[in-house]
Design a protein around this motif. Structure first.
Motif, PDB file in Angstrom:
ATOM      1  N   LYS A 260       2.423   5.465   8.133  1.00 56.47           N
ATOM      2  CA  LYS A 260       3.395   4.277   7.837  1.00 56.47           C
ATOM      3  C   LYS A 260       2.976   2.792   9.724  1.00 56.47           C
ATOM      4  O   LYS A 260       3.325   1.566   9.868  1.00 56.47           O
ATOM      5  N   ALA A 261       2.603   3.599  10.364  1.00 49.91           N
ATOM      6  CA  ALA A 261       2.415   2.508  11.310  1.00 49.91           C
ATOM      7  C   ALA A 261       0.851   1.364  10.799  1.00 49.91           C
ATOM      8  O   ALA A 261       0.998   0.546  11.800  1.00 49.91           O
ATOM      9  N   GLU A 262       0.351   1.425  10.152  1.00 49.75           N
ATOM     10  CA  GLU A 262      -0.158   1.135  10.062  1.00 49.75           C
ATOM     11  C   GLU A 262       0.093   0.585   8.732  1.00 49.75           C
ATOM     12  O   GLU A 262      -0.982  -0.555   8.257  1.00 49.75           O
ATOM     13  N   GLY A 263       1.182   0.384   8.198  1.00 46.11           N
ATOM     14  CA  GLY A 263       1.590  -0.958   7.211  1.00 46.11           C
ATOM     15  C   GLY A 263       1.669  -0.378   5.939  1.00 46.11           C
ATOM     16  O   GLY A 263       2.133  -1.532   4.890  1.00 46.11           O
ATOM     17  N   ALA A 264       1.217   0.810   5.693  1.00 47.58           N
ATOM     18  CA  ALA A 264       1.783   1.470   4.289  1.00 47.58           C
ATOM     19  C   ALA A 264       2.420   1.550   4.172  1.00 47.58           C
ATOM     20  O   ALA A 264       3.770   1.817   4.919  1.00 47.58           O
ATOM     21  N   VAL A 265       3.244   2.580   2.940  1.00 46.85           N
ATOM     22  CA  VAL A 265       5.074   3.204   2.342  1.00 46.85           C
ATOM     23  C   VAL A 265       4.385   4.183   1.975  1.00 46.85           C
ATOM     24  O   VAL A 265       4.699   3.952   0.529  1.00 46.85           O
TER      25      VAL A 265
ATOM     26  N   LEU B 279       1.867  17.065   7.057  1.00 50.63           N
ATOM     27  CA  LEU B 279       2.253  16.142   7.093  1.00 50.63           C
ATOM     28  C   LEU B 279       2.799  15.296   7.154  1.00 50.63           C
ATOM     29  O   LEU B 279       2.963  13.923   7.191  1.00 50.63           O
ATOM     30  N   ALA B 280       3.969  15.413   8.080  1.00 51.24           N
ATOM     31  CA  ALA B 280       4.839  14.853   9.086  1.00 51.24           C
ATOM     32  C   ALA B 280       3.975  13.642   9.987  1.00 51.24           C
ATOM     33  O   ALA B 280       4.831  12.243  10.282  1.00 51.24           O
ATOM     34  N   GLU B 281       2.907  14.280  10.312  1.00 51.15           N
ATOM     35  CA  GLU B 281       2.167  13.903  11.712  1.00 51.15           C
ATOM     36  C   GLU B 281       1.300  12.434   9.935  1.00 51.15           C
ATOM     37  O   GLU B 281       1.074  11.131  11.237  1.00 51.15           O
ATOM     38  N   MET B 282       1.015  12.779   9.186  1.00 47.40           N
ATOM     39  CA  MET B 282       0.664  12.011   8.624  1.00 47.40           C
ATOM     40  C   MET B 282       1.574  10.764   8.062  1.00 47.40           C
ATOM     41  O   MET B 282       0.659   9.785   7.662  1.00 47.40           O
ATOM     42  N   VAL B 283       2.452  11.388   7.756  1.00 43.75           N
ATOM     43  CA  VAL B 283       3.271   9.655   7.491  1.00 43.75           C
ATOM     44  C   VAL B 283       4.270   9.052   8.233  1.00 43.75           C
ATOM     45  O   VAL B 283       3.149   7.679   8.166  1.00 43.75           O
TER      46      VAL B 283
ATOM     47  N   ARG C 217       0.623  -1.502  -0.510  1.00 46.21           N
ATOM     48  CA  ARG C 217       0.433   0.236   0.288  1.00 46.21           C
ATOM     49  C   ARG C 217       1.189   1.278   0.527  1.00 46.21           C
ATOM     50  O   ARG C 217       1.155   1.545   0.708  1.00 46.21           O
ATOM     51  N   LEU C 218       1.213   1.764  -0.788  1.00 48.64           N
ATOM     52  CA  LEU C 218       1.181   3.262  -1.319  1.00 48.64           C
ATOM     53  C   LEU C 218       1.035   4.134  -0.743  1.00 48.64           C
ATOM     54  O   LEU C 218      -0.307   4.131  -1.343  1.00 48.64           O
ATOM     55  N   THR C 219       1.522   5.341  -0.522  1.00 50.71           N
ATOM     56  CA  THR C 219       0.471   6.756  -0.333  1.00 50.71           C
ATOM     57  C   THR C 219       1.330   7.841  -0.256  1.00 50.71           C
ATOM     58  O   THR C 219       2.780   7.755  -0.421  1.00 50.71           O
ATOM     59  N   ALA C 220       0.366   7.998  -1.002  1.00 52.04           N
ATOM     60  CA  ALA C 220       1.513   9.651  -1.645  1.00 52.04           C
ATOM     61  C   ALA C 220       0.326  10.945  -1.069  1.00 52.04           C
ATOM     62  O   ALA C 220      -0.705  10.665  -0.729  1.00 52.04           O
ATOM     63  N   TYR C 221       1.012  12.218  -1.249  1.00 50.89           N
ATOM     64  CA  TYR C 221       0.903  13.458  -0.229  1.00 50.89           C
ATOM     65  C   TYR C 221       0.657  14.746  -1.033  1.00 50.89           C
ATOM     66  O   TYR C 221       1.118  14.967  -2.034  1.00 50.89           O
ATOM     67  N   ALA C 222      -0.856  15.543  -1.170  1.00 51.21           N
ATOM     68  CA  ALA C 222      -0.494  17.046  -1.537  1.00 51.21           C
ATOM     69  C   ALA C 222      -1.956  17.388  -0.663  1.00 51.21           C
ATOM     70  O   ALA C 222      -2.198  17.117  -0.451  1.00 51.21           O
ATOM     71  N   GLY C 223      -1.112  19.023  -1.184  1.00 52.29           N
ATOM     72  CA  GLY C 223      -2.066  20.028  -0.191  1.00 52.29           C
ATOM     73  C   GLY C 223      -3.240  20.234  -0.668  1.00 52.29           C
ATOM     74  O   GLY C 223      -3.734  19.551  -2.498  1.00 52.29           O
ATOM     75  N   GLU C 224      -4.245  20.028  -0.245  1.00 52.19           N
ATOM     76  CA  GLU C 224      -5.674  20.341  -0.562  1.00 52.19           C
ATOM     77  C   GLU C 224      -5.712  21.092  -1.612  1.00 52.19           C
ATOM     78  O   GLU C 224      -4.915  22.448  -1.848  1.00 52.19           O
ATOM     79  N   GLY C 225      -6.698  20.969  -2.857  1.00 45.87           N
ATOM     80  CA  GLY C 225      -6.218  21.743  -3.690  1.00 45.87           C
ATOM     81  C   GLY C 225      -5.721  21.553  -4.731  1.00 45.87           C
ATOM     82  O   GLY C 225      -5.579  22.263  -5.830  1.00 45.87           O
TER      83      GLY C 225
END
Length: 471
Positions: free
Chosen positions: A220-225, A212-216, A170-178
């Motif tokens: 990670k704690a939930e097993g995502a990459v 962002l750091a909190e979400m990452v 499970r890859l996760t990506a991050y972006a700002g709202e909008g």
């Protein structure tokens, strides 16, 4: 035996029709201010019906002049500020003639056009502040460039991706709202899934690096990459810019690939201050997606993917079956081949449009035009604030101005008035605004990526809004 197939029987007659078409195209460009968008006739589909019979070049040119040139999308007009569309350049006509005559396939091999694309990539890389070792490729636009960048980013964390697929990872990506929809489409297309594109809240209009750091950490704690974060150099709705230096620091600390969506805003790198500093830090990105057909004004389509690491870029796409083997000499030489750096094997010569534009007008002219567009957005904001019934939807940061024509009305009534005004002015040919939503209301929106726009156009358009708002 009679000659069969496609042939030009009378080159003199064809030359005459080509010259007539050239004159009509030049008139179209020179008279752009007199040719706004207009509603298409009810029978336009029937007019475009393909005929089986050969009618010859004279009939084709007749139909183009009568049925094609008048019914364009409007983005060549100086008061077109809808969505984020470029306005095209007169130099495009010259480059298009050369491109049609040569008909280059830019997938690879040893011919001049590939060297031109490398020159355009190098020029762009240098303007963005990326190292000489960075690589790039011209593509249809930022949507395709985003897919190319994300695929390379995936291979950084999944080395066997091309053979084994993503599997259960499970890859996760991050972006700002909008963030632009191109990012959403890319994660869906690549099988990452839209649920795994995590929207990071903004702080003062910029992606919140602490959030962002909190979400990452949580993912990670939930097993995502976690593998990638997208920074904005000019959001599509409001023209906002992330703090790209702060985001680069955060991405490095979190082990994320930093991609910057610079579809139009990346070109503030060649603007004057204070606009140039909006994109400070963009050269620290792992990848940048940008368009020439927006704020560099060249004709559609023309975008670019820039990647910091050439080896990672090539590893994501290189594939050479037997029929594409290179050679030390002859036409099969000319390494590297661009087909090893993107999706397409067959590619047109987009570089020629950019090269011709820069040769024709010079870099300083583009700097002045981009800076001038931002100044026009600031002027539009001042014109809006000078009207007692109008109000900005957000401060103008770059080249985007969002506003309401009747702040004195309830939100739903404001939305109706603004939507009506946008449609009315489009149909009258006076100005093209698009609409967006801000503060729970539909608002008028001007994204000024038009080199033909002048102060008089802004003042006339706002005057037209005022007139319509009073009805």
């Amino acid at each position: 035996m009679a000659e069969k197939g496609i042939k030009t029987q009378d080159w003199a007659a064809f030359r005459a029709e080509a010259q007539r078409m050239l004159e009509a195209a030049l008139d179209q460009m020179q008279q752009a201010a007199d040719r706004p968008w207009q509603p298409v006739p009810d029978d336009i589909g029937a007019r475009y019906a393909v005929t089986a019979e050969a009618l010859g070049p004279q009939a084709a040119v007749d139909r183009i002049i009568r049925d094609v040139l008048p019914y364009h999308g409007g983005n060549t007009h100086p008061r077109f500020w809808g969505w984020v569309q470029g306005s095209g350049l007169a130099s495009d006509l010259i480059s298009s003639l050369a491109a049609a005559a040569v008909n280059a396939n830019m997938g690879g091999r040893d011919h001049g056009a590939n060297y031109m694309e490398r020159a355009v990539v190098d020029w762009t890389r240098a303007r963005m502040g990326m190292p000489e070792s960075a690589s790039g490729i011209l593509v249809t636009g930022t949507s395709q460039a985003t897919v190319i960048a994300f695929q390379a980013a995936r291979l950084r964390v999944l080395k066997d991706l091309r053979k084994q697929g993503q599997g259960a990872v499970r890859l996760t990506a991050y972006a700002g709202e909008g963030v632009h929809n191109a990012t959403l489409k890319a994660v869906e297309l690549l099988g990452i899934g839209s649920d795994n594109l995590r929207m990071v809240p903004l702080a003062d209009g910029k992606l919140d690096c602490a959030a962002l750091a909190e979400m990452v950490a949580s993912d990670k704690a939930e097993g995502a990459v976690p593998f990638l974060v997208v920074g904005n150099a000019g959001t599509v709705d409001l023209g906002l810019f992330d703090d790209l230096n702060a985001l680069a620091d955060a991405a490095a600390a979190l082990g994320l690939w930093l991609h910057v969506d610079g579809a139009f805003g990346a070109w503030t790198r060649i603007a004057a201050e204070p606009y140039r500093s909006l994109s400070d830090g963009i050269g620290r990105a792992d990848s940048i997606a940008l368009d020439f057909h927006k704020w560099m004004y060249v004709g559609y389509d023309c975008g670019m993917a820039l990647l910091r690491n050439e080896e990672e870029h090539r590893a994501a796409f290189a594939a050479r079956p037997a029929y594409l083997e290179g050679a030390e000499r002859g036409l099969a030489g000319g390494e590297p081949w661009f087909c090893d750096y993107g999706i397409d094997l067959s590619r047109g010569n987009r570089a020629l449009k950019v090269w011709t534009a820069l040769e024709t007008y010079g870099e300083a002219a583009f700097s002045e035009a981009i800076t001038g567009n931002c100044e026009l957005a600031a002027l539009m904001a001042a014109e809006v604030e000078a009207q007692p019934q109008m109000a900005l939807g957000a401060p103008v940061v770059s080249n985007v101005c969002v506003f309401t024509a009747r702040r004195d009305l309830a939100p739903e009534a404001q939305s109706q008035v603004n939507a009506r005004i946008a449609q009315t002015l489009q149909e009258s040919g006076e100005a093209v605004f698009s609409t967006t939503r801000a503060g729970g209301r539909v608002m008028l929106r001007a994204a000024i990526t038009n080199h033909r726009s002048r102060e008089a156009d802004v003042r006339a358009a706002i005057a037209a809004v005022v007139r319509e708002a009073s009805k």
